[in-house]
Design an enzyme around this catalytic site. Structure first.
Site, PDB file in Angstrom:
ATOM      1  CE  LYS A  75      60.661  49.788  47.646  1.00 45.13           C
ATOM      2  NZ  LYS A  75      61.604  50.954  47.682  1.00 45.13           N
ATOM      3  CE  LYS A 120      28.574  43.024  37.963  1.00 41.86           C
ATOM      4  NZ  LYS A 120      29.148  44.533  38.090  1.00 41.86           N
ATOM      5  CG  ASN A 131      38.295  49.603  44.646  1.00 40.49           C
ATOM      6  OD1 ASN A 131      37.893  50.477  45.281  1.00 40.49           O
ATOM      7  ND2 ASN A 131      38.307  48.218  44.798  1.00 40.49           N
ATOM      8  CE  LYS A 144      28.288  39.032  41.844  1.00 44.91           C
ATOM      9  NZ  LYS A 144      29.419  39.935  42.421  1.00 44.91           N
ATOM     10  CG  PHE A 204      26.316  48.819  46.161  1.00 47.02           C
ATOM     11  CD1 PHE A 204      25.675  48.436  47.011  1.00 47.02           C
ATOM     12  CD2 PHE A 204      26.237  50.181  45.864  1.00 47.02           C
ATOM     13  CE1 PHE A 204      24.926  49.303  48.053  1.00 47.02           C
ATOM     14  CE2 PHE A 204      25.544  51.150  46.766  1.00 47.02           C
ATOM     15  CZ  PHE A 204      24.907  50.536  47.826  1.00 47.02           C
ATOM     16  CG  ASP A 228      36.529  41.514  40.927  1.00 47.10           C
ATOM     17  OD1 ASP A 228      35.659  41.281  41.792  1.00 47.10           O
ATOM     18  OD2 ASP A 228      36.211  42.410  39.902  1.00 47.10           O
TER      19      ASP A 228
HETATM   20  N1  CTP Z   1      31.438  41.492  45.514  1.00 42.56           N
HETATM   21  C1  CTP Z   1      31.799  40.577  46.342  1.00 42.56           C
HETATM   22  N2  CTP Z   1      33.001  39.780  46.358  1.00 42.56           N
HETATM   23  C2  CTP Z   1      33.839  40.169  45.081  1.00 42.56           C
HETATM   24  C3  CTP Z   1      33.365  41.034  44.319  1.00 42.56           C
HETATM   25  C4  CTP Z   1      32.433  41.625  44.502  1.00 42.56           C
HETATM   26  O1  CTP Z   1      30.970  40.490  47.480  1.00 42.56           O
HETATM   27  N3  CTP Z   1      35.090  39.306  45.168  1.00 42.56           N
HETATM   28  C5  CTP Z   1      30.150  42.267  45.430  1.00 42.56           C
HETATM   29  C6  CTP Z   1      30.349  43.670  45.755  1.00 42.56           C
HETATM   30  O2  CTP Z   1      30.499  44.172  46.972  1.00 42.56           O
HETATM   31  C7  CTP Z   1      29.194  44.098  45.147  1.00 42.56           C
HETATM   32  C8  CTP Z   1      28.708  43.115  43.854  1.00 42.56           C
HETATM   33  O3  CTP Z   1      29.460  41.932  44.634  1.00 42.56           O
HETATM   34  O4  CTP Z   1      28.106  44.418  46.008  1.00 42.56           O
HETATM   35  C9  CTP Z   1      29.187  43.478  42.632  1.00 42.56           C
HETATM   36  O5  CTP Z   1      30.499  44.045  42.547  1.00 42.56           O
HETATM   37  P1  CTP Z   1      31.066  44.630  41.040  1.00 42.56           P
HETATM   38  O6  CTP Z   1      32.409  44.902  41.388  1.00 42.56           O
HETATM   39  O7  CTP Z   1      30.080  45.660  40.474  1.00 42.56           O
HETATM   40  O8  CTP Z   1      31.061  43.144  40.247  1.00 42.56           O
HETATM   41  P2  CTP Z   1      31.639  42.037  40.176  1.00 42.56           P
HETATM   42  O9  CTP Z   1      30.722  40.958  40.554  1.00 42.56           O
HETATM   43  O10 CTP Z   1      32.965  41.939  40.761  1.00 42.56           O
HETATM   44  O11 CTP Z   1      31.947  41.797  38.546  1.00 42.56           O
HETATM   45  P3  CTP Z   1      32.655  42.758  37.492  1.00 42.56           P
HETATM   46  O12 CTP Z   1      33.869  43.129  38.138  1.00 42.56           O
HETATM   47  O13 CTP Z   1      32.915  41.577  36.342  1.00 42.56           O
HETATM   48  O14 CTP Z   1      31.785  43.760  37.072  1.00 42.56           O
END
Ligand code: CTP
Length: 398
Positions: free
Chosen positions: A287, A335, A208, A339, A321, A277
């Site tokens: 490859k 969240k 990302n 969480k 975050f 995710d």
């Molecule tokens: N996070 C994490 N592990 C993951 C995904 C996210 O620890 N596999 C943590 C990120 O570091 C951040 C928080 O969860 O502090 C929220 O991340 P975000 O990408 O905003 O949300 P997600 O929980 O991934 O949900 P979504 O993508 O559905 O918004």
């Protein structure tokens, strides 16, 4: 960070004196009002005019300059300083200050100041390791004087070894730390930063736009405030912050492993990383060749590191975050609850001046007790400070 701070920059005679010019630029750019004192030897290497032009203040060179003494004499300069820096600091000047000798403008003003004094030494490696020098440095350290240690490298005298002036950026960081109140002393703070990369094959990956800037700003700010900082970083192009332990990882599962390995030693965990995710279910060993017109890559869910931390019984203070593109407050609130966090930093990553890969951010801070704080547009440095203000205040009652 340094707005309206009055800093005296003492420059001694050494080839590294030219690097004090770069430091001066960093200090003035950060808003400091810098007054330069040069020793006679320093003027053999660089001119007072350069420092005067860049600091917009007269440069002090003579102790017995009657006009300068009447306008802003060495005592009032010493009184008004928030910080006194000596860059580069020679073995000679460190020896004189350790012995209480005050025989020129620089040593006299240091003797008269009550401000913190920070030395950035630079000298030949044999002078640096000389026991007389080492004893002088130890004596000053014990008296509370601060040092930004020299680094190893090729020295102007032709030798290799320790004694090279630290980089202007490291010395600047030392100045910021010296001027920051230590409200997180001895606290261990784990910060994750940057993106993760999930490999598809040896040449391709899913990732990302995270640059890591927010997490690195938090790591620097926490370190300045006296915390022991462990930064677990995904791949970024950023320089490792001084004084911070850095563990580099690539994938979400590596980040997961490292965070879980260190959770027991932490008082606070701040998860600024943009963790992917999903990862490819299968990583091709070779490859993938271009054959059909379309391909499908099956993805498997990565562990949610933050959610797992939230389930730990005696867990550290947890800051998450939320990167959102819509319904910012509602999604972040969800969240925070799901969480089991103490605090969440919500930002709208669809805005041009917030979120990924920019130097600014707009954040909404939400807390477990239902309260919130809207930070508005600010630099990531400033936001790091605002987040840590809340962490420091809430840690007392956690
Ligand atoms: N996070 C994490 N592990 C993951 C995904 C996210 O620890 N596999 C943590 C990120 O570091 C951040 C928080 O969860 O502090 C929220 O991340 P975000 O990408 O905003 O949300 P997600 O929980 O991934 O949900 P979504 O993508 O559905 O918004």
């Amino acid at each position: 960070m340094l707005t309206n701070k009055k800093i005296i920059l003492g420059v001694c005679g050494g080839i590294a004196a030219y690097k004090a010019i770069e430091l001066l630029r960093l200090l003035t750019k950060a808003g400091a009002d810098v007054h330069v004192i040069m020793t006679r030897a320093a003027q053999e290497f660089v001119t007072p005019l350069t420092f005067q032009t860049l600091s917009s203040n007269p440069v002090h060179t003579e102790l017995f300059n009657l006009i300068a003494e009447r306008e802003i004499g060495h005592i009032s300069l010493a009184d008004q300083a928030d910080l006194f820096m000596i860059v580069p600091a020679t073995a000679n000047v460190i020896g004189k200050i350790a012995a209480g000798i005050a025989d020129d403008m620089l040593t006299t003003t240091v003797m008269a100041t009550k401000a913190p004094v920070l030395f950035a030494p630079a000298m030949n490696v044999n002078m640096f390791t000389n026991r007389i020098y080492q004893e002088n440095e130890q004596k000053l350290r014990q008296l509370g004087y601060l040092f930004v240690d020299p680094i190893r490298g090729s020295l102007a005298c032709g030798w290799q070894g320790e004694g090279k002036l630290a980089s202007p950026e490291s010395i600047f960081e030392g100045a910021c730390a010296a001027l920051t109140a230590k409200d997180l002393p001895g606290r261990t703070i784990l910060i994750t930063a940057g993106p993760t990369r999930e490999e598809i094959d040896p040449v391709r990956y899913i990732s990302n736009h995270s640059s890591g800037k927010m997490g690195y700003a938090l790591a620097r700010a926490a370190c300045r405030r006296g915390a022991n900082v462990l930064l677990i970083s995904g791949p970024t192009a950023l320089t490792e912050p001084d004084g911070v332990r850095v563990v580099n990882v690539t994938s979400a599962s590596e980040m997961h492993h490292e965070v879980m390995a260190h959770v027991g030693e932490c008082d606070v965990i701040i998860k600024a990383a943009a963790v992917a995710d999903y990862r490819p279910l299968v990583r091709n060993a070779t490859k993938i060749k271009k054959k059909s017109d379309s391909v499908t890559i099956e993805l498997a869910k990565n562990p949610d590191i933050l959610a797992e931390l939230g389930k730990i019984h005696h867990r550290p203070f947890l800051v998450g975050f939320a990167a959102e593109t819509d319904a910012l407050a509602a999604n972040a609130e969800k969240k925070l609850r799901e969480k089991n966090l103490d605090m969440i930093v919500a930002n709208d990553v669809s805005l041009a001046d917030a979120g990924f890969n920019v130097d600014t951010n707009r954040a909404l801070l939400l807390f477990r007790d239902g309260s919130s704080s809207d930070c508005g547009l600010m630099s990531k440095e400033q936001l790091a400070g605002a987040i840590l203000d809340h962490v420091a205040a809430r840690l007392k009652i956690h």
